[in-house]
Design an enzyme around this catalytic site. Structure first.
Site, PDB file in Angstrom:
ATOM      1  N   CYS A 166     -34.472 -48.773   8.667  1.00 21.19           N
ATOM      2  CA  CYS A 166     -34.775 -49.212   7.293  1.00 21.19           C
ATOM      3  C   CYS A 166     -35.714 -48.295   6.516  1.00 21.19           C
ATOM      4  CB  CYS A 166     -35.362 -50.634   7.265  1.00 21.19           C
ATOM      5  SG  CYS A 166     -34.254 -51.902   7.887  1.00 21.19           S
ATOM      6  N   ASP A 167     -36.372 -47.352   7.177  1.00 24.86           N
ATOM      7  CA  ASP A 167     -37.330 -46.496   6.467  1.00 24.86           C
ATOM      8  C   ASP A 167     -37.172 -45.033   6.882  1.00 24.86           C
ATOM      9  OD1 ASP A 167     -39.338 -45.957   4.648  1.00 24.86           O
ATOM     10  OD2 ASP A 167     -40.976 -46.455   6.015  1.00 24.86           O
TER      11      ASP A 167
END
Length: 309
Positions: A166-167
């Protein structure tokens, strides 16, 4: 020692421990000693507020195993701080799911819980993050190919574990060794925003709102992260590696920014146009406005650009 852990996080994999803080008279440095007992053996570690490894809300510290002398990286969270609760659980999930049991992922050693603090011990990575590498030199396609293949291998491992990072971005990949002598080893770090599908029923809060945000999450704030979320961010990362600037010059959350991303309208600067057709082809497959058309890690690893000598 004081402050024995209450086993609040035992079910999530934390070991019950204890800690002690020594205040330095006349200095702003606090020395922190903490530990646990494992199979009847006392394990002690020490750090200080001056041994910070970086900046940011959840920055890490350099820490030492007092028995072996080995140095580790350490994150510390205050149990009573509600803003850190999600990060605590995500580091515990990273430890439990053994995401670090792969050469392309930072290794989680153990998590210790004292009365007020969670101590997350990790492998110490003595290197530079990929963003610093890109700022220092323009990567050739040959050099970028080596690093991007390694990054894909790490994300592939996560996806097989049902973990969405997600990052993904250059700042969250650490480069060890050297590209010049063939010892380069890239490792993915920072699981504070990750989605652990094995442990989380609702992962909508894992979406990172930044310039690398995929358009489907801008259009639908209730959408949970999935494999295409990471693949978009990998495409943005590859673009930056090769062009030394972001692929879009609009904010992801503006109407113009959303429209550009949905249409795949990359910032076509001369540096981008000078790339090989294979490199541009992979970038455009990854930064595709339709998430269903983005390749998986398995498919990306078989792309012709990664097979070039």
């Amino acid at each position: 020692f004081s402050g024995t852990g209450t086993n609040m996080f035992k079910e999530e994999g934390a070991q019950q421990g204890f800690s002690s803080v020594t205040k330095s008279i006349g200095f702003s440095t606090d020395s922190i000693t903490f530990g646990t007992i494992e199979n009847g053996h006392l394990l002690l570690f020490e750090t200080s507020s001056s041994r910070k490894l970086g900046e940011g809300r959840d920055c890490a510290y350099r820490c030492q195993d007092l028995e072996s002398g080995r140095e580790l990286a350490l994150k510390m969270y205050k149990i009573t701080n509600p803003d850190q609760r999600r990060a605590i659980f995500h580091d515990l999930y990273a430890q439990r799911s053994q995401v670090g049991k792969h050469e392309r992922i930072v290794s989680y050693e153990r998590v210790i819980e004292s009365e007020n603090t969670i101590f997350v011990l990790m492998e110490l990575l003595n290197g530079k993050d990929l963003f610093d590498v890109i700022c220092t030199e323009a990567l050739t396609e040959e050099k970028a190919r080596v690093l991007f293949r390694q990054l894909l291998e790490g994300v592939q491992h996560l996806h097989r574990k049902q973990v969405i990072h997600c990052d993904i971005k250059p700042e969250n990949a650490m480069l060890l060794g050297s590209l010049e002598d063939g010892t380069a080893n890239l490792k993915l770090i920072d699981f504070g925003c990750s989605c652990f599908k094995e442990f989380e029923a609702d992962s909508r809060g894992c979406v990172v709102y930044d310039s690398y945000m995929p358009p489907e999450h801008v259009a639908d704030s209730k959408l949970s992260p999935s494999v295409p979320t990471d693949m978009w961010r990998l495409g943005c990362t590859l673009y930056i590696m090769l062009v030394q600037r972001p692929p879009f010059h609009n904010d992801a959350q503006t109407q113009a920014g959303l429209a550009a991303r949905q249409a795949g309208q990359l910032f076509r600067v001369p540096e981008y146009e000078a790339l090989s057709p294979e490199a541009r082809g992979l970038i455009e497959q990854l930064i595709c406005g339709d998430p269903s058309k983005r390749p998986t890690c398995d498919e990306a690893l078989n792309h012709p650009w990664l097979g070039l000598a």
